[in-house]
Scaffold this motif. Structure first.
Motif, PDB file in Angstrom:
ATOM      1  N   ASP A  99       0.871  -1.178   0.000  1.00 30.32           N
ATOM      2  CA  ASP A  99       0.000   0.000   0.000  1.00 30.32           C
ATOM      3  C   ASP A  99       0.902   1.220   0.000  1.00 30.32           C
ATOM      4  OD1 ASP A  99      -1.837   1.999   0.359  1.00 30.32           O
ATOM      5  OD2 ASP A  99      -2.669   1.238   2.240  1.00 30.32           O
ATOM      6  N   ALA A 100       1.049   1.837  -1.179  1.00 26.03           N
ATOM      7  CA  ALA A 100       1.906   3.008  -1.315  1.00 26.03           C
ATOM      8  C   ALA A 100       1.070   4.257  -1.060  1.00 26.03           C
ATOM      9  CB  ALA A 100       2.517   3.038  -2.718  1.00 26.03           C
ATOM     10  N   GLY A 101       1.045   4.722   0.181  1.00 26.58           N
ATOM     11  CA  GLY A 101       0.198   5.838   0.566  1.00 26.58           C
ATOM     12  C   GLY A 101       0.824   7.192   0.306  1.00 26.58           C
TER      13      GLY A 101
ATOM     14  N   LEU B 247       9.494   4.437  -3.826  1.00 23.20           N
ATOM     15  CA  LEU B 247      10.107   3.341  -4.571  1.00 23.20           C
ATOM     16  C   LEU B 247      11.307   2.769  -3.826  1.00 23.20           C
ATOM     17  CD1 LEU B 247      10.322   1.512  -7.010  1.00 23.20           C
ATOM     18  CD2 LEU B 247      11.617   3.322  -8.184  1.00 23.20           C
ATOM     19  N   GLU B 248      12.164   3.635  -3.311  1.00 20.97           N
ATOM     20  CA  GLU B 248      13.336   3.176  -2.580  1.00 20.97           C
ATOM     21  C   GLU B 248      12.925   2.342  -1.365  1.00 20.97           C
ATOM     22  OE1 GLU B 248      12.831   6.076  -3.809  1.00 20.97           O
ATOM     23  OE2 GLU B 248      14.609   6.762  -4.911  1.00 20.97           O
ATOM     24  N   LEU B 249      11.861   2.769  -0.687  1.00 16.32           N
ATOM     25  CA  LEU B 249      11.404   2.029   0.485  1.00 16.32           C
ATOM     26  C   LEU B 249      10.797   0.683   0.076  1.00 16.32           C
ATOM     27  CD1 LEU B 249      10.983   1.790   3.464  1.00 16.32           C
ATOM     28  CD2 LEU B 249       8.904   3.160   3.271  1.00 16.32           C
ATOM     29  N   ALA B 250      10.065   0.647  -1.047  1.00 15.36           N
ATOM     30  CA  ALA B 250       9.491  -0.617  -1.521  1.00 15.36           C
ATOM     31  C   ALA B 250      10.593  -1.625  -1.845  1.00 15.36           C
ATOM     32  CB  ALA B 250       8.625  -0.366  -2.755  1.00 15.36           C
ATOM     33  N   VAL B 251      11.681  -1.154  -2.440  1.00 13.87           N
ATOM     34  CA  VAL B 251      12.820  -2.030  -2.747  1.00 13.87           C
ATOM     35  C   VAL B 251      13.438  -2.560  -1.452  1.00 13.87           C
ATOM     36  CG1 VAL B 251      15.176  -2.089  -3.679  1.00 13.87           C
ATOM     37  CG2 VAL B 251      13.354  -0.939  -4.959  1.00 13.87           C
ATOM     38  N   LYS B 252      13.570  -1.694  -0.466  1.00 19.62           N
ATOM     39  CA  LYS B 252      14.116  -2.100   0.841  1.00 19.62           C
ATOM     40  C   LYS B 252      13.241  -3.183   1.480  1.00 19.62           C
ATOM     41  CE  LYS B 252      15.039  -0.257   5.468  1.00 19.62           C
ATOM     42  NZ  LYS B 252      14.963   0.948   6.338  1.00 19.62           N
ATOM     43  N   ILE B 253      11.912  -3.015   1.377  1.00 20.21           N
ATOM     44  CA  ILE B 253      10.971  -3.991   1.943  1.00 20.21           C
ATOM     45  C   ILE B 253      11.147  -5.354   1.262  1.00 20.21           C
ATOM     46  CG2 ILE B 253       8.507  -4.594   2.031  1.00 20.21           C
ATOM     47  CD1 ILE B 253       8.014  -1.547   2.484  1.00 20.21           C
TER      48      ILE B 253
ATOM     49  N   PHE C 104       2.864   3.631 -10.267  1.00 16.86           N
ATOM     50  CA  PHE C 104       4.305   3.879 -10.222  1.00 16.86           C
ATOM     51  C   PHE C 104       5.050   2.639  -9.723  1.00 16.86           C
ATOM     52  CE2 PHE C 104       7.758   5.935  -7.487  1.00 16.86           C
ATOM     53  CZ  PHE C 104       8.672   5.994  -8.524  1.00 16.86           C
ATOM     54  N   ILE C 105       4.634   2.106  -8.576  1.00 22.34           N
ATOM     55  CA  ILE C 105       5.299   0.942  -7.991  1.00 22.34           C
ATOM     56  C   ILE C 105       5.104  -0.299  -8.864  1.00 22.34           C
ATOM     57  CG2 ILE C 105       5.421  -0.579  -5.973  1.00 22.34           C
ATOM     58  CD1 ILE C 105       6.506   2.207  -5.448  1.00 22.34           C
ATOM     59  N   LYS C 106       3.901  -0.433  -9.406  1.00 22.34           N
ATOM     60  CA  LYS C 106       3.610  -1.588 -10.268  1.00 22.34           C
ATOM     61  C   LYS C 106       4.541  -1.615 -11.476  1.00 22.34           C
ATOM     62  CE  LYS C 106      -0.052  -3.666 -13.065  1.00 22.34           C
ATOM     63  NZ  LYS C 106      -1.404  -3.470 -13.652  1.00 22.34           N
ATOM     64  N   ALA C 107       4.715  -0.455 -12.122  1.00 20.61           N
ATOM     65  CA  ALA C 107       5.570  -0.377 -13.314  1.00 20.61           C
ATOM     66  C   ALA C 107       7.045  -0.559 -12.949  1.00 20.61           C
ATOM     67  CB  ALA C 107       5.357   0.970 -14.002  1.00 20.61           C
TER      68      ALA C 107
ATOM     69  N   GLY D  29      -2.437  -4.316  -9.886  1.00 17.96           N
ATOM     70  CA  GLY D  29      -2.801  -3.155  -9.083  1.00 17.96           C
ATOM     71  C   GLY D  29      -4.254  -3.306  -8.666  1.00 17.96           C
ATOM     72  N   GLU D  30      -4.573  -2.895  -7.464  1.00 16.94           N
ATOM     73  CA  GLU D  30      -5.944  -2.989  -6.973  1.00 16.94           C
ATOM     74  C   GLU D  30      -6.434  -1.604  -6.548  1.00 16.94           C
ATOM     75  OE1 GLU D  30      -8.960  -3.796  -6.938  1.00 16.94           O
ATOM     76  OE2 GLU D  30      -8.701  -5.837  -6.187  1.00 16.94           O
ATOM     77  N   VAL D  31      -7.691  -1.299  -6.884  1.00 19.23           N
ATOM     78  CA  VAL D  31      -8.284  -0.037  -6.459  1.00 19.23           C
ATOM     79  C   VAL D  31      -8.269   0.008  -4.934  1.00 19.23           C
ATOM     80  CG1 VAL D  31     -10.370   1.378  -6.486  1.00 19.23           C
ATOM     81  CG2 VAL D  31      -9.733   0.036  -8.506  1.00 19.23           C
ATOM     82  N   GLU D  32      -7.902   1.159  -4.385  1.00 19.95           N
ATOM     83  CA  GLU D  32      -7.706   1.284  -2.940  1.00 19.95           C
ATOM     84  C   GLU D  32      -8.958   0.914  -2.143  1.00 19.95           C
ATOM     85  OE1 GLU D  32      -5.674   4.613   0.019  1.00 19.95           O
ATOM     86  OE2 GLU D  32      -6.029   5.050  -2.090  1.00 19.95           O
ATOM     87  N   THR D  33     -10.111   1.369  -2.618  1.00 16.06           N
ATOM     88  CA  THR D  33     -11.349   1.085  -1.884  1.00 16.06           C
ATOM     89  C   THR D  33     -11.623  -0.419  -1.807  1.00 16.06           C
ATOM     90  OG1 THR D  33     -12.524   1.534  -3.951  1.00 16.06           O
ATOM     91  CG2 THR D  33     -12.489   3.283  -2.314  1.00 16.06           C
TER      92      THR D  33
END
Length: 326
Positions: free
Chosen positions: A79-81, A109-115, A141-144, A151-155
């Motif tokens: 969840d990229a908030g 993006l940098e944090l997602a890579v770290k995760i 952005f993260i998906k690409a 990707g899933e709609v947030e709701t």
């Protein structure tokens, strides 16, 4: 310092007074100085009521499992908030193998890579992520960038997570750092969605900013409000007006706890009367689930229960619900 200088000039021509005279002038004879601010009911009457509340909320939990002993399929939700990134890795039984919640400081993006590196460091040799989904502001952005499967709609991500904890959920309130989402559910589908469109005064970032102005963590600040005896009614207007009322309350001797509890009430009033625009809290629904990092605070949850007039379900992972649903 212009005003301070003026005050000093004004004082320079004045004759001083003794301490005894100052004491005499300030003595009110035991009378309470009238405050122009309205007061609200305490969030909790005493420590026993607070403990009962905490015990009830502790029951709404999800099971965790040691990632180092896992074998087989596992699924990642990101969840990229707007201000934070959340991640949850689950097994086929929806047990959590890994979770992360943190501020991405403008570098999602940098944090997602770290995760991802952390997850692969902890997974046993030969085990991989079977499938992954991303949701939130940074979904595309993260998906690409990372080749995430979907990707899933947030709701929808938040709705799926709410269903796990309350299969009969009919209303979801999500208060995050910068935004607020309310979802009404009818017959197993999201029927309507409400969003704050202009101001984040009723969201977590406002509370965080105010806590930091007092050199306190937001957790410590809101904890002060739990047993406050005289919460101040600060209304539900925008941040500028709210700060003005807070300063007034401080001048009139309100404690940090009274202000913290008052702000918790304001956050919920903003959600109910400015975002959802309910005329009667009974219209919210019977099976309410709350989500978002702001609801980690017991004081916020309690304010919602008092103003909404009913008990609500807060999962043990309110800030991770988007990632868990994904």
């Amino acid at each position: 310092v212009f005003v301070a200088k003026g005050a000093a000039i004004a004082a320079a021509g004045d004759n001083g007074i003794s301490f005894e005279e100052l004491k005499r002038r300030s003595w009110t004879g035991g009378r309470q100085i009238e405050s122009s601010l309205k007061k609200l009911p305490p969030l909790f009457s005493d420590k026993a009521a607070l403990k009962k509340f905490k015990d009830r909320q502790a029951a709404v939990t999800v099971e965790y499992k040691d990632i180092r002993s896992h074998r087989g399929a596992c699924y990642l939700g990101l969840d990229a908030g707007s201000t934070t990134t959340k991640a949850v890795l689950i097994d086929g039984d929806k047990k959590i193998l890994y979770s992360y919640y943190g501020n991405h400081k403008g570098q999602p993006l940098e944090l997602a890579v770290k995760i991802l590196r952390q997850i692969y460091d902890r997974l046993p040799a030969g085990q991989t992520i079977t499938y992954a989904a991303v949701t939130g502001y940074g979904e595309e952005f993260i998906k690409a960038a990372l080749g995430v499967d979907m990707g899933e709609v947030e709701t929808m991500a938040h709705y799926k997570a709410a269903l796990f904890f309350q299969p009969e959920v009919d209303f979801i309130l999500d208060i995050g750092g910068q935004d607020m989402k309310c979802m009404r559910v009818k017959e197993g589908a999201i029927d309507s969605i409400f969003l704050n469109e202009a101001c984040s005064s009723g969201c977590g970032s406002f509370l965080e900013t105010f806590a930091h102005s007092l050199e306190m963590s937001v957790e410590d600040f809101l904890r002060e409000g739990l047993l406050a005896k005289n919460p101040v009614d600060l209304g539900s207007r925008c941040t500028v007006f709210m700060n003005s009322k807070v300063r007034q309350a401080q001048k009139e001797g309100a404690s940090i706890g009274d202000i913290a509890a008052g702000l918790c009430y304001s956050v919920i009033k903003n959600a109910l009367y400015k975002v959802i625009r309910v005329k009667d809290p009974q219209d919210l629904g019977q099976n309410i689930v709350v989500q978002g990092g702001t609801f980690y605070a017991d004081a916020i949850l309690r304010a919602f229960e008092l103003l909404g007039g009913r008990r609500v379900t807060r999962p043990s992972i309110p800030g991770l619900m988007g990632a868990f649903g994904a």
